[in-house]
Write a protein that holds these residues in place. Structure first.
Motif, PDB file in Angstrom:
ATOM      1  N   PHE A  23      -3.499  -1.242  16.557  1.00 25.18           N
ATOM      2  CA  PHE A  23      -3.461  -1.870  15.243  1.00 25.18           C
ATOM      3  C   PHE A  23      -2.167  -2.647  15.002  1.00 25.18           C
ATOM      4  N   VAL A  24      -1.028  -2.122  15.449  1.00 23.70           N
ATOM      5  CA  VAL A  24       0.273  -2.766  15.181  1.00 23.70           C
ATOM      6  C   VAL A  24       0.791  -3.533  16.390  1.00 23.70           C
ATOM      7  N   SER A  25      -0.045  -3.717  17.412  1.00 26.84           N
ATOM      8  CA  SER A  25       0.416  -4.322  18.660  1.00 26.84           C
ATOM      9  C   SER A  25       0.932  -5.747  18.481  1.00 26.84           C
ATOM     10  N   SER A  26       0.452  -6.458  17.464  1.00 28.89           N
ATOM     11  CA  SER A  26       0.895  -7.839  17.247  1.00 28.89           C
ATOM     12  C   SER A  26       2.169  -7.918  16.406  1.00 28.89           C
ATOM     13  N   ASP A  27       2.594  -6.791  15.839  1.00 29.94           N
ATOM     14  CA  ASP A  27       3.747  -6.785  14.942  1.00 29.94           C
ATOM     15  C   ASP A  27       4.994  -6.143  15.541  1.00 29.94           C
ATOM     16  N   ILE A  28       4.853  -5.414  16.627  1.00 36.02           N
ATOM     17  CA  ILE A  28       5.997  -4.742  17.227  1.00 36.02           C
ATOM     18  C   ILE A  28       5.777  -4.625  18.736  1.00 36.02           C
ATOM     19  N   GLU A  29       6.828  -4.852  19.510  1.00 34.02           N
ATOM     20  CA  GLU A  29       6.725  -4.792  20.959  1.00 34.02           C
ATOM     21  C   GLU A  29       6.490  -3.350  21.415  1.00 34.02           C
ATOM     22  N   PRO A  30       5.751  -3.172  22.520  1.00 30.73           N
ATOM     23  CA  PRO A  30       5.480  -1.815  23.019  1.00 30.73           C
ATOM     24  C   PRO A  30       6.747  -1.003  23.277  1.00 30.73           C
ATOM     25  N   ALA A 208      13.234  -5.670  11.407  1.00 27.38           N
ATOM     26  CA  ALA A 208      12.467  -6.369  10.379  1.00 27.38           C
ATOM     27  C   ALA A 208      11.039  -5.860  10.279  1.00 27.38           C
ATOM     28  N   PHE A 209      10.522  -5.276  11.361  1.00 23.68           N
ATOM     29  CA  PHE A 209       9.132  -4.822  11.341  1.00 23.68           C
ATOM     30  C   PHE A 209       8.898  -3.712  10.311  1.00 23.68           C
ATOM     31  N   VAL A 210       9.960  -2.989   9.927  1.00 25.35           N
ATOM     32  CA  VAL A 210       9.780  -1.900   8.958  1.00 25.35           C
ATOM     33  C   VAL A 210       9.437  -2.440   7.574  1.00 25.35           C
ATOM     34  N   GLU A 211       9.647  -3.740   7.358  1.00 20.47           N
ATOM     35  CA  GLU A 211       9.279  -4.341   6.084  1.00 20.47           C
ATOM     36  C   GLU A 211       7.761  -4.498   5.953  1.00 20.47           C
ATOM     37  N   LYS A 212       7.058  -4.375   7.074  1.00 21.21           N
ATOM     38  CA  LYS A 212       5.599  -4.457   7.054  1.00 21.21           C
ATOM     39  C   LYS A 212       5.053  -3.052   6.869  1.00 21.21           C
ATOM     40  N   LEU A 216       5.220   0.410   9.274  1.00 18.73           N
ATOM     41  CA  LEU A 216       6.040   1.539   8.833  1.00 18.73           C
ATOM     42  C   LEU A 216       5.200   2.803   8.685  1.00 18.73           C
ATOM     43  N   TYR A 217       4.063   2.704   8.018  1.00 20.87           N
ATOM     44  CA  TYR A 217       3.204   3.874   7.823  1.00 20.87           C
ATOM     45  C   TYR A 217       2.606   4.346   9.154  1.00 20.87           C
ATOM     46  N   SER A 218       2.261   3.395  10.016  1.00 19.85           N
ATOM     47  CA  SER A 218       1.740   3.763  11.332  1.00 19.85           C
ATOM     48  C   SER A 218       2.790   4.512  12.135  1.00 19.85           C
ATOM     49  N   LEU A 219       4.032   4.024  12.065  1.00 20.81           N
ATOM     50  CA  LEU A 219       5.123   4.673  12.788  1.00 20.81           C
ATOM     51  C   LEU A 219       5.365   6.085  12.250  1.00 20.81           C
TER      52      LEU A 219
END
Length: 295
Positions: A23-30, A208-212, A216-219
């Protein structure tokens, strides 16, 4: 029965890891997702690392090689490879490949531990594997010819072998550590190992990804449930049961995935879901519980 329930809970939480990783693969690097995941877990476990540091240090000093290997496999490599895999492969392919994990565990157990397996157990594994195939192919095995392979499939294959080896090597877990102490120590070592490729190869150090909110909730979910709880449940259950037994429970991942999709994504449950569920449950009953209940 307690450990079977813990295994079911652990696998249920892990099924969410596959979904959210995709789900978050496009917003944060592996590599970033794996690194920040385990950094946060280390922070949560810091009281154990601080107050038990003498015991943990002595345990590491006694068995450094096996602890480093277990940490590198279970913490560093498995999750990183999984996150790279779900970037470019489908959930169907990932589940198909993951269904091979119990057989890989049986093979590695035979090679390393000389563990034997009965015909009844093999039949049970066959049944539950058939159930996984029935689920992910939506009840039509012809669909297997429509699957397309990607580089992500290779990452998932490697992650499956890594997890199987990690599970078998739990047999050599340091005896003088409690399960949560062992998890805290291997998490710290694995995160330290992971930090090396992160700082060398990660393209950005931005937070910056934590602003999404979705990231953040997935993490947060990944840190608490698949990381801390699932690893603890898996480690303690494997130490009480055998690697061959715990490995069988990975076949419940698509079952829980389908249930989560029904409640969270409004996906409908079809007849092939029920058939797949029954095959998986029958296979695990035959290979894991039948002999115990018979006795």
């Amino acid at each position: 029965m307690k450990y079977y329930i813990l295994l079911l809970l652990g696998v249920a939480f892990w099924s969410g890891n596959y979904v959210l990783g995709r789900f978050v693969s496009s917003d944060i690097e592996p590599l970033q997702l794996a690194f920040y995941r385990w950094i946060l877990v280390c922070l949560i476990l810091s009281p154990i690392l601080i107050f038990k540091y003498k015991k943990l240090y002595l345990a590491f000093k006694k068995s450094p090689k096996i602890l480093i290997l277990q940490s590198a496999l279970g913490i560093t490599a498995f999750n990183t490879f999984l996150y790279y895999g779900v970037q470019t492969t489908t959930a169907t392919n990932a589940l198909l490949i993951n269904s091979c994990t119990p057989m890989i565990i049986v093979l590695i157990s035979f090679i390393i531990l000389n563990t034997s397996i009965s015909k009844t157990q093999l039949f049970g594994i066959f049944l539950s594997t058939l159930g996984v195939l029935f689920l992910v192919l939506k009840g039509d095995f012809v669909n297997i010819f429509e699957l397309k392979t990607t580089i992500g499939d290779l990452w998932i294959i490697m992650s499956s072998f890594i997890w199987a080896l990690y599970t078998v090597l739990l047999k050599f877990k340091t005896n003088n550590l409690e399960p949560f102490e062992f998890f805290a120590l291997t998490t710290f070592i694995g995160t330290a190992i992971l930090s090396i490729p992160f700082f060398i190869f990660s393209s950005t150090f931005s937070l910056a990804f934590v602003e999404k909110s979705e990231v953040l909730y997935s993490l947060m979910y990944i840190v608490i449930f698949p990381s801390i709880l699932s690893f603890y449940f898996w480690n303690i259950s494997t130490s009480k049961l055998t690697a061959n037994v715990t490995g069988q429970f990975t076949h419940f991942m698509p079952v829980f995935g389908s249930i989560f999709a029904y409640f969270l994504l409004d996906e409908t449950l079809q007849f092939y879901h029920l058939t797949g569920f029954l095959l998986i449950i029958s296979g695990i009953y035959v290979s894991v519980l039948f002999k115990k209940l018979k006795n």
